[in-house]
Design an enzyme around this catalytic site. Structure first.
Site, PDB file in Angstrom:
ATOM      1  N   GLY A  41       0.804  -1.219   0.000  1.00 11.30           N
ATOM      2  CA  GLY A  41       0.000   0.000   0.000  1.00 11.30           C
ATOM      3  C   GLY A  41       0.835   1.265   0.000  1.00 11.30           C
ATOM      4  N   ALA A  42       0.202   2.407   0.343  1.00  5.27           N
ATOM      5  CA  ALA A  42       0.818   3.731   0.192  1.00  5.27           C
ATOM      6  C   ALA A  42       1.342   3.837  -1.243  1.00  5.27           C
ATOM      7  CB  ALA A  42       1.924   3.964   1.219  1.00  5.27           C
ATOM      8  N   HIS A  70       2.257   4.454  -5.161  1.00 12.63           N
ATOM      9  CA  HIS A  70       2.805   5.528  -5.984  1.00 12.63           C
ATOM     10  C   HIS A  70       2.850   5.022  -7.422  1.00 12.63           C
ATOM     11  CE1 HIS A  70       6.394   3.058  -5.790  1.00 12.63           C
ATOM     12  NE2 HIS A  70       6.432   3.178  -4.465  1.00 12.63           N
ATOM     13  N   GLY A  82       5.132   3.876  -9.181  1.00 16.66           N
ATOM     14  CA  GLY A  82       5.867   2.613  -9.378  1.00 16.66           C
ATOM     15  C   GLY A  82       4.931   1.419  -9.224  1.00 16.66           C
ATOM     16  N   HIS A  83       4.131   1.434  -8.169  1.00 16.46           N
ATOM     17  CA  HIS A  83       3.162   0.346  -7.985  1.00 16.46           C
ATOM     18  C   HIS A  83       2.192   0.292  -9.170  1.00 16.46           C
ATOM     19  CE1 HIS A  83       3.975   1.314  -3.560  1.00 16.46           C
ATOM     20  NE2 HIS A  83       4.255   0.022  -3.620  1.00 16.46           N
ATOM     21  N   GLN A  86       7.687  -9.366   7.839  1.00 17.10           N
ATOM     22  CA  GLN A  86       8.894  -8.928   7.138  1.00 17.10           C
ATOM     23  C   GLN A  86       9.529  -7.697   7.771  1.00 17.10           C
ATOM     24  OE1 GLN A  86       6.583  -8.404   3.370  1.00 17.10           O
ATOM     25  NE2 GLN A  86       7.943  -6.669   3.053  1.00 17.10           N
ATOM     26  N   GLU A  98      11.640  -4.372  -9.964  1.00 16.66           N
ATOM     27  CA  GLU A  98      13.106  -4.539  -9.917  1.00 16.66           C
ATOM     28  C   GLU A  98      13.725  -3.651  -8.853  1.00 16.66           C
ATOM     29  OE1 GLU A  98      14.535  -3.776 -13.858  1.00 16.66           O
ATOM     30  OE2 GLU A  98      13.828  -5.724 -14.614  1.00 16.66           O
ATOM     31  N   LYS A  99      12.974  -2.663  -8.390  1.00 16.58           N
ATOM     32  CA  LYS A  99      13.444  -1.802  -7.296  1.00 16.58           C
ATOM     33  C   LYS A  99      13.942  -2.667  -6.126  1.00 16.58           C
ATOM     34  CE  LYS A  99      13.174   1.423  -3.954  1.00 16.58           C
ATOM     35  NZ  LYS A  99      12.329   0.925  -2.917  1.00 16.58           N
ATOM     36  N   ARG A 139       8.513   4.698   1.368  1.00 14.45           N
ATOM     37  CA  ARG A 139       9.315   5.188   2.498  1.00 14.45           C
ATOM     38  C   ARG A 139       9.955   6.549   2.214  1.00 14.45           C
ATOM     39  NH1 ARG A 139      10.424  -0.728   3.488  1.00 14.45           N
ATOM     40  NH2 ARG A 139       9.712  -1.129   5.614  1.00 14.45           N
TER      41      ARG A 139
HETATM   42  P1  AMP Z   1       6.001  -2.436  -1.589  1.00 15.92           P
HETATM   43  O1  AMP Z   1       4.614  -1.872  -1.468  1.00 15.92           O
HETATM   44  O2  AMP Z   1       7.061  -1.432  -1.329  1.00 15.92           O
HETATM   45  O3  AMP Z   1       6.166  -3.726  -0.865  1.00 15.92           O
HETATM   46  O4  AMP Z   1       6.177  -2.779  -3.125  1.00 15.92           O
HETATM   47  C1  AMP Z   1       5.238  -3.564  -3.817  1.00 15.92           C
HETATM   48  C2  AMP Z   1       5.780  -3.873  -5.188  1.00 15.92           C
HETATM   49  O5  AMP Z   1       6.024  -2.654  -5.893  1.00 15.92           O
HETATM   50  C3  AMP Z   1       7.118  -4.632  -5.142  1.00 15.92           C
HETATM   51  O6  AMP Z   1       7.126  -5.592  -6.182  1.00 15.92           O
HETATM   52  C4  AMP Z   1       8.110  -3.534  -5.396  1.00 15.92           C
HETATM   53  O7  AMP Z   1       9.311  -3.989  -5.961  1.00 15.92           O
HETATM   54  C5  AMP Z   1       7.349  -2.650  -6.369  1.00 15.92           C
HETATM   55  N1  AMP Z   1       7.898  -1.300  -6.386  1.00 15.92           N
HETATM   56  C6  AMP Z   1       8.163  -0.503  -5.312  1.00 15.92           C
HETATM   57  N2  AMP Z   1       8.704   0.656  -5.727  1.00 15.92           N
HETATM   58  C7  AMP Z   1       8.799   0.606  -7.081  1.00 15.92           C
HETATM   59  C8  AMP Z   1       9.289   1.494  -8.082  1.00 15.92           C
HETATM   60  N3  AMP Z   1       9.803   2.680  -7.782  1.00 15.92           N
HETATM   61  N4  AMP Z   1       9.234   1.098  -9.380  1.00 15.92           N
HETATM   62  C9  AMP Z   1       8.712  -0.122  -9.703  1.00 15.92           C
HETATM   63  N5  AMP Z   1       8.235  -1.003  -8.794  1.00 15.92           N
HETATM   64  C10 AMP Z   1       8.272  -0.649  -7.508  1.00 15.92           C
END
Ligand code: AMP
Length: 283
Positions: free
Chosen positions: A33-34, A36, A38-39, A63, A150-151, A189
């Site tokens: 969640g939260a 952006h 990228g998600h 985690q 890939e982040k 973050r």
């Molecule tokens: P998170 O919510 O941070 O656990 O991320 C969820 C998914 O979004 C994971 O597969 C991350 O790798 C991906 N993700 C997070 N930040 C980015 C980004 N800047 N660009 C592409 N994918 C992202």
């Protein structure tokens, strides 16, 4: 809003089974969640590979280490649901903690090798938490394809490994890192960064890009990664957890020089945030 939010595994299975009966391909995008851009790029990729996309939001307690930011982690599900709806996702699975880890839960998925070192060394138990929840989400939804960023390069390799090792019938797709215009990798973050640290933050990507191109040109790995650590510290980062060149898939250390495709990965604290990033070393 047409996006439906469900909270029970039973309902998730039912929806996906209906789609399957109609012959539709299902894509999964797990998140905390939260959201952006990228998600949302992962949702877009999942939409390009499947007919129906399930996004999940679950801030997975397993985690986070005891001293980490579980309580402070940003939670804004209503905004996230609106973003997912606008992006074209079909279903949001946002289970409560006790739906994922009911009383008596006793199973952990541990991936050796790729989980060790890098973030695995600094965050003990983190990748076991990730592997456990991702295994559950994959088995709960049984998608055709699941998309990860890939982040989180090490996480992506951990997931590829567990899917192979456990014969989970899903295709894992990686999606490129989305960045702010100044190069900072988008991350939930980044909200922890005050204005001064936010101004410093793009140095991480700039330094990694510089070192990756030096390594691709044959520079000495130890010298250049040590330079990167020193530059990050000069820019106000600290502690720097690591800057390392690794085999892109196995994450085994490279030798003195990079001789085959590899990845340069880093993690460093900046103010209240711990930033991670990585770039390819293209030969
Ligand atoms: P998170 O919510 O941070 O656990 O991320 C969820 C998914 O979004 C994971 O597969 C991350 O790798 C991906 N993700 C997070 N930040 C980015 C980004 N800047 N660009 C592409 N994918 C992202």
């Amino acid at each position: 809003m047409s996006l439906e939010t469900i909270r029970r595994v039973r309902d998730l299975r039912e929806r996906v089974a209906l789609w399957r009966r109609e012959g539709l391909r299902v894509g999964l995008v797990p998140t905390m969640g939260a959201l952006h851009a990228g998600h949302l790029s992962l949702v877009e990729k999942a939409l390009s590979l499947s007919d129906r996309v399930v996004a999940t939001i679950f801030v997975n307690p397993r985690q986070f280490g005891p001293a980490e930011d579980l309580a402070a982690y940003p939670r804004r599900e209503a905004d996230d649901a609106a973003l997912l709806d606008a992006a074209g996702a079909h279903l949001l699975f946002a289970p409560p903690v006790d739906e994922v880890y009911p009383e008596g839960f006793a199973t952990t998925v541990t991936v050796t090798g790729v989980s060790e070192g890098l973030c695995g060394a600094v965050r003990p138990g983190h990748f076991a938490g990730v592997a456990t929840v991702v295994t559950k989400l994959l088995l709960q939804s049984l998608p055709d394809v699941a998309v990860f960023g890939e982040k989180d390069w090490q996480q992506l390799q951990v997931i590829r490994r567990l899917v192979r090792d456990l014969d989970i019938p899903v295709t894992v797709e990686g999606a490129p890192t989305l960045r702010e215009p100044d190069g900072l990798a988008m991350s939930s973050r980044n909200a922890y960064l005050g204005p001064e640290d936010r101004a410093r933050a793009p140095r991480l990507y700039a330094i990694l890009s510089q070192v990756a191109s030096d390594l691709a040109a044959g520079a000495d790995v130890a010298t250049r990664t040590a330079w990167a650590v020193a530059e990050l510290e000069k820019a106000g980062f600290g502690p720097v957890d690591y800057v390392e060149a690794r085999d892109a898939e196995t994450l085994a250390p490279v030798g003195e020089r990079v001789t085959r495709p590899a990845r340069l990965l880093a993690a460093a604290r900046l103010g209240r945030a711990r930033l991670i990033d990585n770039v390819g070393i293209a030969l």
